[in-house]
Design a protein around this motif. Structure first.
Motif, PDB file in Angstrom:
ATOM      1  N   GLU A 110       0.825  -1.209   0.000  1.00 30.96           N
ATOM      2  CA  GLU A 110       0.000   0.000   0.000  1.00 30.96           C
ATOM      3  C   GLU A 110       0.862   1.262   0.000  1.00 30.96           C
ATOM      4  OE1 GLU A 110      -3.348   2.158   2.862  1.00 30.96           O
ATOM      5  OE2 GLU A 110      -2.893   0.016   3.117  1.00 30.96           O
ATOM      6  N   ILE A 111       1.874   1.299   0.853  1.00 28.27           N
ATOM      7  CA  ILE A 111       2.719   2.491   0.930  1.00 28.27           C
ATOM      8  C   ILE A 111       3.462   2.718  -0.384  1.00 28.27           C
ATOM      9  CG2 ILE A 111       4.715   3.542   2.075  1.00 28.27           C
ATOM     10  CD1 ILE A 111       3.895   2.104   4.628  1.00 28.27           C
ATOM     11  N   TYR A 112       4.016   1.638  -0.942  1.00 33.47           N
ATOM     12  CA  TYR A 112       4.753   1.774  -2.200  1.00 33.47           C
ATOM     13  C   TYR A 112       3.830   2.260  -3.319  1.00 33.47           C
ATOM     14  CZ  TYR A 112       7.872   0.522  -6.086  1.00 33.47           C
ATOM     15  OH  TYR A 112       8.662   0.541  -7.210  1.00 33.47           O
ATOM     16  N   ALA A 113       2.635   1.682  -3.396  1.00 34.31           N
ATOM     17  CA  ALA A 113       1.703   2.101  -4.442  1.00 34.31           C
ATOM     18  C   ALA A 113       1.346   3.579  -4.305  1.00 34.31           C
ATOM     19  CB  ALA A 113       0.446   1.240  -4.392  1.00 34.31           C
ATOM     20  N   ARG A 114       1.174   4.035  -3.071  1.00 27.93           N
ATOM     21  CA  ARG A 114       0.841   5.449  -2.868  1.00 27.93           C
ATOM     22  C   ARG A 114       1.988   6.355  -3.325  1.00 27.93           C
ATOM     23  NH1 ARG A 114      -3.872   5.967  -0.460  1.00 27.93           N
ATOM     24  NH2 ARG A 114      -4.633   4.348   0.973  1.00 27.93           N
ATOM     25  N   GLU A 115       3.204   5.870  -3.178  1.00 26.70           N
ATOM     26  CA  GLU A 115       4.355   6.686  -3.576  1.00 26.70           C
ATOM     27  C   GLU A 115       4.459   6.856  -5.088  1.00 26.70           C
ATOM     28  OE1 GLU A 115       8.080   5.527  -1.916  1.00 26.70           O
ATOM     29  OE2 GLU A 115       7.460   5.861   0.162  1.00 26.70           O
ATOM     30  N   ILE A 116       4.007   5.868  -5.853  1.00 25.51           N
ATOM     31  CA  ILE A 116       4.244   5.913  -7.310  1.00 25.51           C
ATOM     32  C   ILE A 116       2.985   6.036  -8.144  1.00 25.51           C
ATOM     33  CG2 ILE A 116       6.357   4.577  -7.013  1.00 25.51           C
ATOM     34  CD1 ILE A 116       4.930   2.173  -8.218  1.00 25.51           C
ATOM     35  N   VAL A 117       1.812   5.992  -7.528  1.00 27.12           N
ATOM     36  CA  VAL A 117       0.589   6.013  -8.321  1.00 27.12           C
ATOM     37  C   VAL A 117       0.472   7.291  -9.148  1.00 27.12           C
ATOM     38  CG1 VAL A 117      -0.852   7.006  -6.475  1.00 27.12           C
ATOM     39  CG2 VAL A 117      -1.892   5.559  -8.244  1.00 27.12           C
ATOM     40  N   ALA A 118       0.936   8.418  -8.611  1.00 19.69           N
ATOM     41  CA  ALA A 118       0.833   9.687  -9.338  1.00 19.69           C
ATOM     42  C   ALA A 118       1.757   9.741 -10.551  1.00 19.69           C
ATOM     43  CB  ALA A 118       1.138  10.859  -8.406  1.00 19.69           C
ATOM     44  N   ASP A 119       2.756   8.850 -10.607  1.00 17.16           N
ATOM     45  CA  ASP A 119       3.676   8.812 -11.753  1.00 17.16           C
ATOM     46  C   ASP A 119       3.080   8.078 -12.942  1.00 17.16           C
ATOM     47  OD1 ASP A 119       5.655  10.174 -10.325  1.00 17.16           O
ATOM     48  OD2 ASP A 119       6.432   8.312  -9.460  1.00 17.16           O
ATOM     49  N   GLY A 120       1.873   7.537 -12.792  1.00 16.74           N
ATOM     50  CA  GLY A 120       1.219   6.859 -13.900  1.00 16.74           C
ATOM     51  C   GLY A 120       1.660   5.422 -14.105  1.00 16.74           C
ATOM     52  N   PHE A 121       2.382   4.865 -13.141  1.00 18.08           N
ATOM     53  CA  PHE A 121       2.892   3.496 -13.321  1.00 18.08           C
ATOM     54  C   PHE A 121       1.758   2.498 -13.530  1.00 18.08           C
ATOM     55  CE2 PHE A 121       4.243  -0.675 -11.864  1.00 18.08           C
ATOM     56  CZ  PHE A 121       5.476  -0.828 -12.474  1.00 18.08           C
TER      57      PHE A 121
END
Length: 243
Positions: A110-121
């Protein structure tokens, strides 16, 4: 009456949390200091010091290179942090994988996804496929940490977790095996159930750690051997440095 019951339930929940905190103190997985309100799993100091790879935005990175194989195409690839066996951050993997703390695996996802979700991954992805564990091993451990990580990612992204990847046979642990031994150990282990469900889809294959890449590559090979192979990307909590 309804509000009174709700207050009783809330009080019982708080009591249960306090009891658990006494049995399993809320401490940082890395430095073991007590966590304060707002911190989860890691204290802010250790979270800031996490040796992040930051490779998820690169069109071709170390994971693409590690997973290169004829007939296997990886669209996007990412790993949260660099894994070193003797580094204190290795506890993030060990606690979630071997010490029964499956909730940590879900939290890290969850934490990792929150860190990169805005990058469009995660844009355009249709399903998350955790690297599967053979049922005999999962019964012994009680859970599959890759599935827990996938659930954490799904919570942030809304992408469903699917069970199309399956482990048809057990294999020995990959620990202490070299790259060639890992590949021999993992090949032909994984198969795809209900392949028609994945046709034309973009799937994200998720695991806890990528070392040589043998396990992840075996999963990708199974997916790309399908007559209508899906588009594939990969994500892991950690990746070792190539040597």
């Amino acid at each position: 009456m309804g509000s009174a019951i709700a207050r009783l339930i809330a009080a019982a929940a708080r009591w249960g949390e306090d009891l658990l905190a006494q049995i399993y103190p809320r401490v940082c997985t890395v430095c073991h200091t007590s966590l304060v309100e707002g911190e989860q799993g890691l204290c802010l100091h250790c979270l800031a010091g996490l040796p992040r790879t930051l490779i998820h935005t690169s069109r071709f990175n170390t994971l693409h290179e590690r997973l290169s194989s004829p007939g296997v195409l990886v669209d996007r690839a990412g790993a949260w942090f660099f894994y070193l066996r003797k580094n204190e951050y290795s506890a993030m993997i060990h606690d979630a994988k071997y010490r029964g703390m499956f909730s940590l695996a879900r939290l890290w996802g969850e934490i990792y996804a929150r860190e990169i979700v805005a990058d469009g991954f995660f844009d355009g992805m249709d399903a998350i496929l955790p690297v599967p564990m053979h049922i005999s091993k999962q019964r012994r451990r009680g859970y599959n940490q890759a599935h827990e990580i996938a659930l954490g990612i799904s919570k942030v992204t809304g992408i469903p977790v699917a069970g199309n990847l399956v482990a048809r046979r057990p294999h020995d642990t990959q620990t202490r095996k070299n790259a060639w031994q890992r590949w021999i150990n993992a090949r032909h282990t994984y198969e795809v159930d209900r392949p028609a469900e994945l046709a034309g889809k973009h799937v994200l294959v998720v695991d806890d750690v990528v070392t040589t890449g043998a396990t992840m590559l075996a999963c990708l090979t199974a997916l790309h051997s399908l007559p209508s192979a899906p588009k594939t990307s990969v994500l892991a909590l950690a990746a070792t440095h190539l040597r």
